[in-house]
Scaffold this motif. Structure first.
Motif, PDB file in Angstrom:
ATOM      1  N   ASP A  37      29.652  51.159 -15.581  1.00 31.13           N
ATOM      2  CA  ASP A  37      30.241  50.352 -16.662  1.00 31.13           C
ATOM      3  C   ASP A  37      31.507  49.684 -16.150  1.00 31.13           C
ATOM      4  OD1 ASP A  37      28.323  51.180 -18.468  1.00 31.13           O
ATOM      5  OD2 ASP A  37      29.583  52.631 -19.483  1.00 31.13           O
ATOM      6  N   THR A  39      30.108  46.728 -15.427  1.00 38.28           N
ATOM      7  CA  THR A  39      29.243  45.818 -14.664  1.00 38.28           C
ATOM      8  C   THR A  39      27.785  46.007 -15.041  1.00 38.28           C
ATOM      9  OG1 THR A  39      30.823  45.964 -12.841  1.00 38.28           O
ATOM     10  CG2 THR A  39      28.668  45.000 -12.342  1.00 38.28           C
ATOM     11  N   LEU A  40      27.350  47.263 -15.071  1.00 35.87           N
ATOM     12  CA  LEU A  40      25.988  47.626 -15.460  1.00 35.87           C
ATOM     13  C   LEU A  40      26.066  48.667 -16.556  1.00 35.87           C
ATOM     14  CD1 LEU A  40      24.458  48.137 -11.888  1.00 35.87           C
ATOM     15  CD2 LEU A  40      24.262  46.103 -13.328  1.00 35.87           C
ATOM     16  N   HIS A  41      25.174  48.553 -17.526  1.00 33.77           N
ATOM     17  CA  HIS A  41      25.172  49.489 -18.642  1.00 33.77           C
ATOM     18  C   HIS A  41      24.012  50.467 -18.536  1.00 33.77           C
ATOM     19  CE1 HIS A  41      27.396  46.192 -21.151  1.00 33.77           C
ATOM     20  NE2 HIS A  41      28.177  46.775 -20.266  1.00 33.77           N
ATOM     21  N   GLU A  44      19.971  49.713 -18.414  1.00 29.05           N
ATOM     22  CA  GLU A  44      19.630  48.346 -18.012  1.00 29.05           C
ATOM     23  C   GLU A  44      18.552  48.391 -16.933  1.00 29.05           C
ATOM     24  OE1 GLU A  44      23.417  45.536 -19.019  1.00 29.05           O
ATOM     25  OE2 GLU A  44      23.227  46.213 -16.952  1.00 29.05           O
ATOM     26  N   ARG A 187      19.201  41.311 -12.792  1.00 28.85           N
ATOM     27  CA  ARG A 187      19.117  42.131 -14.006  1.00 28.85           C
ATOM     28  C   ARG A 187      18.073  41.489 -14.906  1.00 28.85           C
ATOM     29  NH1 ARG A 187      24.437  43.830 -15.980  1.00 28.85           N
ATOM     30  NH2 ARG A 187      24.947  41.693 -15.485  1.00 28.85           N
ATOM     31  N   TRP A 189      16.799  43.188 -17.831  1.00 28.78           N
ATOM     32  CA  TRP A 189      16.895  43.679 -19.211  1.00 28.78           C
ATOM     33  C   TRP A 189      18.259  44.303 -19.419  1.00 28.78           C
ATOM     34  CZ3 TRP A 189      13.997  42.997 -23.402  1.00 28.78           C
ATOM     35  CH2 TRP A 189      14.247  43.803 -24.513  1.00 28.78           C
ATOM     36  N   ASN A 192      19.862  39.419 -23.105  1.00 27.59           N
ATOM     37  CA  ASN A 192      21.130  38.711 -23.267  1.00 27.59           C
ATOM     38  C   ASN A 192      22.047  38.879 -22.055  1.00 27.59           C
ATOM     39  OD1 ASN A 192      21.673  41.411 -23.824  1.00 27.59           O
ATOM     40  ND2 ASN A 192      23.289  40.935 -25.278  1.00 27.59           N
ATOM     41  N   ARG A 193      21.665  39.733 -21.097  1.00 30.71           N
ATOM     42  CA  ARG A 193      22.461  39.919 -19.865  1.00 30.71           C
ATOM     43  C   ARG A 193      21.630  39.617 -18.616  1.00 30.71           C
ATOM     44  NH1 ARG A 193      27.066  43.006 -19.572  1.00 30.71           N
ATOM     45  NH2 ARG A 193      26.263  44.442 -17.997  1.00 30.71           N
TER      46      ARG A 193
END
Length: 197
Positions: A37, A39-41, A44, A187, A189, A192-193
């Motif tokens: 986090d 940057t990546l959740h 994802e 990315r 999924w 929206n990202r």
């Protein structure tokens, strides 16, 4: 019959190329946890490009043994390259005595300075407690804000972007080139990202 073979032949060829490239060139990866986090959740979906050509600050997928001796894949950022000396002094990174800006940490470092990440970590009491007593955002395994690490030849020092909650090279040591499966390039999924890295 010819048109059937022509149409399905092309389709079969495309499917074969996708399957072979999936096996040799790329692989889907899912983020597990909050160590990268913001940057990546967590959860994802990413695409990893299989390569051993790794550069500093690439986001990579590496393998390490879990508590049961099985291989698990982790997603981290390359900070130290073979032969580097890294020095952290109160959230400032020096690589081979040269100050380096870690702009990807700005949001969380600013939040740490503002309220010790208490609002961002509102979803996890343990993270809040850790941040509350932390003297800096980047600490070593002994909770010290000043530390130096020298990377051996053939090894890479990997850190999560959410330094306070990431289990990474500070605790488990550096990673060999063979342990690095590839780097994240896309990315896919959530929508929206979606985008390239």
């Amino acid at each position: 019959m010819k048109s059937f073979i022509k149409e399905w032949g092309l389709f079969t060829l495309i499917v074969a190329i996708i399957i072979i490239s999936r096996w040799l060139i790329w692989s889907p990866v899912t983020v597990d946890g909050h160590s990268m986090d913001p940057t990546l959740h967590d959860q994802e979906r990413l695409i990893m490009y299989r390569t051993k050509d790794i550069d500093r600050f690439d986001i990579v997928v590496a393998s390490e043994p879990d508590g049961n001796g099985k291989e698990k894949l982790i997603v981290k950022r390359v900070i130290g390259m073979p032969g580097d000396t890294l020095r952290f002094e109160n959230d400032v990174l020096y690589i081979n005595d040269e100050k380096v800006d870690e702009s990807y940490l700005k949001e969380y470092r600013d939040a740490f300075a503002e309220d010790k990440l208490q609002s961002i970590y509102s979803y996890n009491k343990q993270f809040q407690s850790t941040a509350q007593i932390a003297p800096a955002f980047t600490l070593d395994s002994n909770f010290q804000p000043q530390f130096t690490v020298t990377i051996s030849e053939g090894q890479y020092f990997l850190l999560g972007d959410d330094r306070l909650v990431s289990l990474d090279s500070r605790q488990v040591g550096s990673f060999s080139k063979d342990a690095i499966q590839g780097k994240i390039i896309f990315r896919m999924w959530p929508l929206n990202r979606i985008g390239l890295f």
